[in-house]
Scaffold this motif. Structure first.
Motif, mmCIF file in Angstrom:
data_model
loop_
_atom_site.group_PDB
_atom_site.id
_atom_site.type_symbol
_atom_site.label_atom_id
_atom_site.label_comp_id
_atom_site.label_asym_id
_atom_site.label_seq_id
_atom_site.Cartn_x
_atom_site.Cartn_y
_atom_site.Cartn_z
ATOM 1 N N PRO A 26 40.235 26.854 48.595
ATOM 2 C CA PRO A 26 38.591 27.172 48.841
ATOM 3 C C PRO A 26 38.159 28.518 48.471
ATOM 4 N N ALA A 27 39.052 29.247 48.653
ATOM 5 C CA ALA A 27 38.950 30.887 48.308
ATOM 6 C C ALA A 27 38.435 30.812 46.778
ATOM 7 N N LEU A 28 39.254 30.176 46.205
ATOM 8 C CA LEU A 28 39.127 30.322 44.461
ATOM 9 C C LEU A 28 37.706 29.747 44.092
ATOM 10 N N ILE A 29 37.579 28.775 44.849
ATOM 11 C CA ILE A 29 36.059 28.034 44.477
ATOM 12 C C ILE A 29 34.855 28.963 44.790
ATOM 13 N N ASP A 30 35.254 29.629 46.191
ATOM 14 C CA ASP A 30 34.165 30.571 46.328
ATOM 15 C C ASP A 30 34.050 31.943 45.190
ATOM 16 N N SER A 31 35.052 32.148 44.878
ATOM 17 C CA SER A 31 35.188 33.179 43.767
ATOM 18 C C SER A 31 34.406 32.673 42.262
ATOM 19 N N VAL A 32 34.625 31.507 41.836
ATOM 20 C CA VAL A 32 34.315 30.761 40.818
ATOM 21 C C VAL A 32 32.635 30.819 41.135
ATOM 22 N N GLU A 33 32.176 30.315 42.307
ATOM 23 C CA GLU A 33 30.790 30.128 42.604
ATOM 24 C C GLU A 33 30.012 31.803 42.626
ATOM 25 N N GLN A 34 30.698 32.500 42.941
ATOM 26 C CA GLN A 34 30.146 33.959 43.025
ATOM 27 C C GLN A 34 29.990 34.606 41.517
ATOM 28 N N LEU A 35 30.970 34.110 40.630
ATOM 29 C CA LEU A 35 30.898 34.585 39.338
ATOM 30 C C LEU A 35 29.749 33.853 38.464
ATOM 31 N N ILE A 36 29.589 32.752 38.877
ATOM 32 C CA ILE A 36 28.769 31.964 38.278
ATOM 33 C C ILE A 36 27.135 32.343 38.785
ATOM 34 N N THR A 37 26.942 32.618 40.057
ATOM 35 C CA THR A 37 25.590 32.982 40.464
ATOM 36 C C THR A 37 25.463 34.408 40.277
ATOM 37 N N SER A 38 26.147 35.195 39.790
ATOM 38 C CA SER A 38 26.049 36.436 39.447
ATOM 39 C C SER A 38 25.226 36.651 38.276
ATOM 40 N N GLY A 39 25.379 35.647 37.404
ATOM 41 C CA GLY A 39 24.601 35.625 36.188
ATOM 42 C C GLY A 39 25.281 36.714 35.007
ATOM 43 N N LYS A 40 26.273 37.350 35.327
ATOM 44 C CA LYS A 40 26.771 38.546 34.517
ATOM 45 C C LYS A 40 27.552 38.293 33.444
ATOM 46 N N ASP A 41 27.936 36.918 33.290
ATOM 47 C CA ASP A 41 28.554 36.260 32.142
ATOM 48 C C ASP A 41 28.076 34.870 31.885
ATOM 49 N N PRO A 42 27.338 34.513 31.087
ATOM 50 C CA PRO A 42 26.665 33.389 30.550
ATOM 51 C C PRO A 42 27.841 32.213 30.573
ATOM 52 N N SER A 43 28.851 32.529 30.066
ATOM 53 C CA SER A 43 30.096 31.603 29.752
ATOM 54 C C SER A 43 30.853 31.064 31.010
ATOM 55 N N ALA A 44 30.202 31.865 32.222
ATOM 56 C CA ALA A 44 30.822 31.410 33.388
ATOM 57 C C ALA A 44 30.294 29.941 33.908
ATOM 58 N N THR A 45 29.189 29.722 33.302
ATOM 59 C CA THR A 45 28.508 28.315 33.581
ATOM 60 C C THR A 45 29.246 27.091 33.274
ATOM 61 N N SER A 46 30.696 27.361 32.280
ATOM 62 C CA SER A 46 31.488 26.412 31.890
ATOM 63 C C SER A 46 32.176 25.949 33.083
ATOM 64 N N PHE A 47 32.365 26.610 34.143
ATOM 65 C CA PHE A 47 32.901 26.068 35.582
ATOM 66 C C PHE A 47 32.076 25.423 36.341
ATOM 67 N N LEU A 48 30.884 25.207 36.077
ATOM 68 C CA LEU A 48 30.207 24.290 37.025
ATOM 69 C C LEU A 48 30.707 22.894 36.807
ATOM 70 N N HIS A 49 31.057 22.394 35.897
ATOM 71 C CA HIS A 49 32.045 21.168 36.153
ATOM 72 C C HIS A 49 33.135 21.206 37.291
ATOM 73 N N THR A 50 33.938 22.429 37.358
ATOM 74 C CA THR A 50 34.730 22.245 38.423
ATOM 75 C C THR A 50 33.918 22.370 39.955
ATOM 76 N N ILE A 51 32.694 23.006 39.732
ATOM 77 C CA ILE A 51 32.181 23.127 41.212
ATOM 78 C C ILE A 51 31.666 21.878 41.678
ATOM 79 N N ASN A 52 31.339 21.134 40.627
ATOM 80 C CA ASN A 52 30.830 19.634 40.721
ATOM 81 C C ASN A 52 32.030 18.790 41.269
ATOM 82 N N TYR A 53 33.058 18.844 40.657
ATOM 83 C CA TYR A 53 34.070 18.155 40.956
ATOM 84 C C TYR A 53 34.759 18.234 42.663
ATOM 85 N N PHE A 54 34.530 19.592 42.862
ATOM 86 C CA PHE A 54 34.997 20.222 44.247
ATOM 87 C C PHE A 54 33.920 19.402 45.302
#
Length: 365
Positions: free
Chosen positions: A210-238
């Protein structure tokens, strides 16, 4: 600066070509022109292979393992210790790819340096081969193929070192620049390799740390790198379907923000991921402007497009067609897909969407 670099690259290639044909003139004819065109086509295919082989070889020296190598539609995949060949044209904008991952956990700073060397491998291999080939054409074997082969290698290697984005695909130069300049915990590239490592250990995302998922979510919601949205598939699977509100809250930060219809793979992923989360919350049909928002999703990826059409059918009340389209998406995933790879979790999510729709239909009836 980019224009100056392109101009210099073109000038060098043109000068070498003119110099060669002055020193070693050819008897030009229609047959010779056809031969030159064939030399260029063969050179391009070989150059792409050399480029990806360079990435792979440099990656192996950095402790990485080959996951798959693509040259055009030909894909060599390593899965469960075995090699598999696929013939699948990529819709993601690249003509070649060497996808590699780490076998064991690596500290982020060390990972950054290893990835930079791995990325440099492709262009450097091309440039090295180009020097040898052009030198041979001028000295050992005066044949146009050697010259063209060398020039194509030089062109691909040098141009790839320039930072640029082509249809949502980063050049090696841009990847290197991002790795060198982005803070460790704000790098989508580093996060992507942490995800690949976790996936190599367990393909069931719901069992991930879950700590990795939290880190992914923080990176996505920070909006600092648009390419991080590619990880939203992973968030949905979780999270889906049990924690749909959580998945929707993450997707909300980046979804449906584009102005007009644009070809943007990352925006497409953000939009379809958020729409899927909304579907499981039961709020998809009531979301303001949802129909137009779904229609803005592009056609870069057939799976995303098919899911979009399924959700459009669903909100329009045609559940039967929506289910058929979701089943079509499962078929399109096939054995291997350039974006979803083996696609086990995506297939599972699509089946859950189908079950949800069919159960809802039965309840209403």
């Amino acid at each position: 600066m980019k224009q100056v670099g392109s101009a210099l690259l073109g000038a060098v290639i043109g000068l070498l070509a003119v110099l060669y044909f002055i020193l070693f003139p050819e008897a030009w004819s229609l047959g010779m022109i056809v031969s030159m065109a064939l030399y260029a086509l063969v050179s391009f295919a070989l150059t792409v292979f050399i480029h990806e082989a360079g990435h792979a070889l440099f990656g192996i020296t950095q402790g990485m393992k080959v996951l798959n190598i693509s040259v055009g539609p030909l894909v060599l995949e390593r899965h469960e210790g075995k090699l598999h060949f696929h013939w699948i044209p990529s819709s993601l904008g690249y003509v070649g790819r060497a996808m590699m991952g780490f076998s064991e956990k690596v500290e982020l700073e060390d990972m950054r340096h290893r990835l930079i060397r791995y990325i440099y491998g492709g262009p450097l291999m091309n440039i090295g081969i180009s020097i040898l080939s052009i030198a041979a054409a001028f000295s050992v074997w005066h044949h146009p193929f050697l010259l063209i082969f060398g020039l194509v290698n030089f062109l691909l290697g040098a141009s790839n070192l320039q930072p640029a984005t082509v249809k949502s695909v980063f050049t090696d130069g841009l990847v290197i620049k991002k790795l060198k300049t982005e803070p460790l915990h704000e790098s989508a590239l580093l996060m992507g390799h942490q995800i690949l490592l976790e996936e190599s250990r367990n393909t069931d995302v719901k069992q991930w740390n879950p700590a990795l998922i939290d880190s992914v979510e923080q990176l996505i919601t920070s909006g600092k790198d648009p390419s991080a949205t590619s990880f939203l598939h992973t968030i949905n699977y979780f999270h889906l379907p049990e924690h749909a509100e959580k998945a929707a809250s993450v997707g909300l930060q980046t979804a449906f923000t584009r102005s007009g219809k644009t070809d943007d793979l990352y925006a497409d992923i953000a939009d379809i991921s958020y729409a899927t989360a909304l579907f499981f919350t039961g709020r998809l049909a009531s979301h303001p402007g949802i129909e137009n928002a779904l229609k803005s999703i592009g056609k870069l990826d057939a799976i995303t497009e098919t899911k979009r059409n399924a959700l459009l059918s669903y909100i329009q009340g045609d559940t039967k067609n929506a289910v058929l389209l979701l089943k079509k998406a499962i078929e399109l995933l096939g054995v291997w897909h350039p974006l979803y790879l083996r696609g086990e979790m995506e297939k599972k999510l699509l089946h859950q969407m189908i079950d949800w729709m069919e159960n809802e239909k039965t309840t209403i009836s």
